[in-house]
Design an enzyme around this catalytic site. Sequence first.
Site, PDB file in Angstrom:
ATOM      1  N   ASP A  75       0.822  -1.210   0.000  1.00  0.00           N
ATOM      2  CA  ASP A  75       0.000   0.000   0.000  1.00  0.00           C
ATOM      3  C   ASP A  75       0.856   1.261   0.000  1.00  0.00           C
ATOM      4  OD1 ASP A  75      -2.430  -1.375   0.073  1.00  0.00           O
ATOM      5  OD2 ASP A  75      -2.454  -1.460   2.260  1.00  0.00           O
ATOM      6  N   TYR A  97       6.556 -10.032   6.766  1.00  0.00           N
ATOM      7  CA  TYR A  97       6.597  -8.591   7.000  1.00  0.00           C
ATOM      8  C   TYR A  97       7.242  -8.299   8.349  1.00  0.00           C
ATOM      9  CZ  TYR A  97       3.313  -7.566   3.166  1.00  0.00           C
ATOM     10  OH  TYR A  97       2.713  -7.429   1.937  1.00  0.00           O
TER      11      TYR A  97
END
EC number: 5.4.99.12
Length: 270
Positions: free
Chosen positions: A60, A118
């Site tokens: 994003d 992540y």
Amino acid sequence: MSDQQQPPVYKIALGIEYDGSKYYGWQRQNEVRSVQEKLEKALSQVANEPITVFCAGRTDAGVHGTGQVVHFETTAQRKDAAWTLGVNANLPGDIAVRWVKAVPDDFHARFSATARRYRYIIYNHRLRPAVLSKGVTHFYEPLDAERMHRAAQCLLGENDFTSFRAVQCQSRTPWRNVMHINVTRHGPYVVVDIKANAFVHHMVRNIVGSLMEVGAHNQPESWIAELLAAKDRTLAAATAKAEGLYLVAVDYPDRYDLPKPPMGPLFLAD
């Protein structure tokens, strides 16, 4: 007269690192800056033909990557140095190619991936940072990283992550398989490290937002398990900011033999 022979098509994989703070996300969009658009432009200059890339995970706006993987097809035959040094010479300073590898026809950066990993970096200090202000998320209340780690362990395995899924998420199912989630402290930095087969939209940032409430002693350790069971996004905490999030690694079957450089970011060891 015989048909002209078609040139061979090469499939190439690249490892990509980028600072996402000045981009509206990975995916190419009209009239806004994207990492994909900058990379495709640089690759097209080196290949001398239009190049389209496919990535492992579409990050994003504001999210970073140290371990993004892409693939593309081209008829251009180039040495590895052209796809690394040459492409980097045509990229802005906040995007870089880390490695290159020729891959077989059945490889796909997204669909061949078996897991994504992540790391979320929290700068836990009373005063905000300046130098790393776009590479970490500042949280001024003292955080108990061990408490956060204990609370997070209920997320392991296959679960319905509706409570940690963005309302606008387009995934067909909220079920994901979390392989590990670890919360550790490194001086003033608190790091949330999470690996799963895939992630629903905003999943890491929504989990981190709720874990910070537990770490600040605003919620009990049991709250994360309660949220998971409730399957209700409105009960969880606000989404943590994008600045602290990094896509650090993507797993593939061993037969592709892709390079595995240090994940980072910065001082973090593998």
